[in-house]
Write a protein that holds these residues in place. Structure first.
Motif, PDB file in Angstrom:
ATOM      1  N   GLY A 209       0.897  -1.161   0.105  1.00 16.44           N
ATOM      2  CA  GLY A 209       0.094   0.140  -0.081  1.00 16.44           C
ATOM      3  C   GLY A 209       0.621   1.308   0.018  1.00 16.44           C
ATOM      4  N   GLU A 210       0.154   2.383  -0.177  1.00 17.05           N
ATOM      5  CA  GLU A 210       0.745   3.595   0.121  1.00 17.05           C
ATOM      6  C   GLU A 210       1.604   3.859   1.136  1.00 17.05           C
ATOM      7  N   ASP A 211       1.345   3.181   2.405  1.00 16.31           N
ATOM      8  CA  ASP A 211       2.172   3.129   3.569  1.00 16.31           C
ATOM      9  C   ASP A 211       3.207   2.238   3.711  1.00 16.31           C
ATOM     10  N   GLY A 212       3.424   1.574   2.496  1.00 17.46           N
ATOM     11  CA  GLY A 212       4.542   0.643   2.593  1.00 17.46           C
ATOM     12  C   GLY A 212       4.219  -0.854   3.224  1.00 17.46           C
ATOM     13  N   VAL A 213       2.941  -0.942   3.719  1.00 14.86           N
ATOM     14  CA  VAL A 213       2.659  -2.148   4.287  1.00 14.86           C
ATOM     15  C   VAL A 213       2.075  -3.164   3.216  1.00 14.86           C
ATOM     16  N   PHE A 214       2.518  -4.395   3.335  1.00 17.28           N
ATOM     17  CA  PHE A 214       1.864  -5.324   2.545  1.00 17.28           C
ATOM     18  C   PHE A 214       0.548  -6.157   2.971  1.00 17.28           C
ATOM     19  N   ARG A 215      -0.456  -5.993   2.179  1.00 12.90           N
ATOM     20  CA  ARG A 215      -1.529  -6.632   2.548  1.00 12.90           C
ATOM     21  C   ARG A 215      -2.211  -7.597   1.689  1.00 12.90           C
ATOM     22  N   LEU A 216      -2.998  -8.882   2.147  1.00  5.55           N
ATOM     23  CA  LEU A 216      -3.373  -9.516   1.203  1.00  5.55           C
ATOM     24  C   LEU A 216      -4.468  -9.083   0.507  1.00  5.55           C
ATOM     25  N   GLN A 217      -4.216  -9.448  -1.026  1.00 12.16           N
ATOM     26  CA  GLN A 217      -5.273  -8.952  -2.029  1.00 12.16           C
ATOM     27  C   GLN A 217      -6.484 -10.022  -1.866  1.00 12.16           C
ATOM     28  N   PRO A 218      -7.692  -9.604  -2.254  1.00  9.76           N
ATOM     29  CA  PRO A 218      -8.826 -10.542  -2.164  1.00  9.76           C
ATOM     30  C   PRO A 218      -8.643 -11.327  -3.327  1.00  9.76           C
ATOM     31  N   PRO A 219      -9.102 -12.748  -3.222  1.00  9.24           N
ATOM     32  CA  PRO A 219      -8.998 -13.630  -4.368  1.00  9.24           C
ATOM     33  C   PRO A 219      -9.805 -13.259  -5.556  1.00  9.24           C
ATOM     34  N   ALA A 220     -10.608 -12.273  -5.492  1.00 13.15           N
ATOM     35  CA  ALA A 220     -11.326 -11.878  -6.880  1.00 13.15           C
ATOM     36  C   ALA A 220     -11.171 -10.436  -6.911  1.00 13.15           C
ATOM     37  N   LEU A 221     -10.673  -9.691  -8.007  1.00 18.17           N
ATOM     38  CA  LEU A 221     -10.417  -8.380  -8.101  1.00 18.17           C
ATOM     39  C   LEU A 221     -10.508  -7.647  -9.121  1.00 18.17           C
ATOM     40  N   PHE A 222     -10.747  -6.508  -9.430  1.00 16.55           N
ATOM     41  CA  PHE A 222     -10.695  -5.687 -10.516  1.00 16.55           C
ATOM     42  C   PHE A 222      -9.974  -4.646 -10.463  1.00 16.55           C
ATOM     43  N   ALA A 223      -8.539  -4.689 -11.180  1.00 13.85           N
ATOM     44  CA  ALA A 223      -7.615  -3.687 -11.448  1.00 13.85           C
ATOM     45  C   ALA A 223      -7.721  -2.557 -12.329  1.00 13.85           C
ATOM     46  N   GLY A 224      -8.006  -1.380 -11.939  1.00 15.87           N
ATOM     47  CA  GLY A 224      -8.258  -0.357 -12.792  1.00 15.87           C
ATOM     48  C   GLY A 224      -7.075  -0.011 -13.394  1.00 15.87           C
TER      49      GLY A 224
END
Length: 273
Positions: A59-74
């Motif tokens: 993320g913008e804060d530098g922290v890594f977070r799990l993505q959801p299993p289904a996503l739309f990437a704009g």
């Protein structure tokens, strides 16, 4: 697929989806490198379904977070930085730059540089693991059902601008020849149906024409510079600025450090170009 072997494949969409979808791709890596991957903008939004362990996105804060299993990437205007957390298997729809507006149901500008959770919308969708052709067939059937539920259409003015930008042709009507009101109207249409401005989309396409050379790290500096000049850059510093802007590192660093999905996508893009 042998144990530990990566697989990346692209499939053409059926004719009914072709105005909206550029390609459908699958990727699998039973034992992926846990190194950080940088995915560069390519001018196309995507719908991604994850059958394996989720990716972690920075993320913008530098922290890594799990993505959801289904996503739309704009649309992306900066690099996507992520890493796998375990065995990977993905199937994804790469839309045309202006092809996802009616699927999404709201302006693409609301999805720019965002990954939107699509878990609820894809509830019940279950492509077969380990079967790329079956995964693609399942996604095609699901998309066809989505298309039948709503009206999908292509704005001919926006599509003409996109085609000119991608083929390095002059804009159908140069900005200097448009009235201010017409220029603002085009900007609004692009924000709605593409998510970025015509000028920025041209910059992304120009960057990609050089970036795809990064999949082949053996090329020397002269080769890079020649590729940049052919793509429309004035000089190497201008090209370097776009690499920092869209990739977050130098071309040499990317070519040396990237593995797995990032390199697979870049390699396939160059073969297809």
């Amino acid at each position: 697929m042998a144990s530990g072997e990566e697989r990346y494949q692209e499939f053409a969409p059926p004719p009914a989806l072709r105005p909206f979808v550029r390609t459908i791709w699958t990727y699998a890596a039973p034992d992926p490198s846990r190194t950080i991957q940088r995915i560069a903008p390519d001018g196309c939004p995507e719908l991604v379904f994850d059958l394996g362990a989720p990716y972690a996105e920075q993320g913008e804060d530098g922290v890594f977070r799990l993505q959801p299993p289904a996503l739309f990437a704009g649309q992306m205007t900066r690099p996507l930085v992520m890493h796998p957390t375990g065995p990977t298997e993905l199937v994804a729809v790469r839309f045309e730059p202006d092809g996802a507006r009616d699927f999404l149901g709201f302006p693409l500008s609301a999805a720019t540089d965002r990954r939107l959770d699509m878990v609820e919308r894809l509830a019940g969708f279950a492509p077969p693991p380990g079967d790329p052709a079956g995964q693609v067939a399942a996604f095609v059937a699901w998309l066809e059902d989505q298309r039948r539920r709503t009206v999908w259409w292509i704005d001919p003015v926006v599509r003409a601008e996109i085609t000119a930008a991608e083929t390095e042709a002059p804009a159908p009507t140069p900005a200097s020849a448009r009235a201010a009101s017409a220029q603002r109207a085009l900007q609004r249409r692009f924000a709605d149906r593409v998510g970025v401005s015509p000028r920025l989309l041209r910059s992304i396409f120009r960057f990609r024409r050089v970036f795809d050379h990064a999949a082949h790290p053996g090329e020397d500096v002269e080769g890079w510079l020649e590729a940049g000049l052919q793509a429309g850059y004035f000089d190497q510093p201008q090209m370097a600025r776009d690499f920092r802007r869209f990739l977050g590192c130098t071309a040499t660093d990317w070519a040396r450090d990237q593995h797995a999905l990032a390199r697979a996508i870049a390699s396939q893009a160059r073969v297809a170009s």
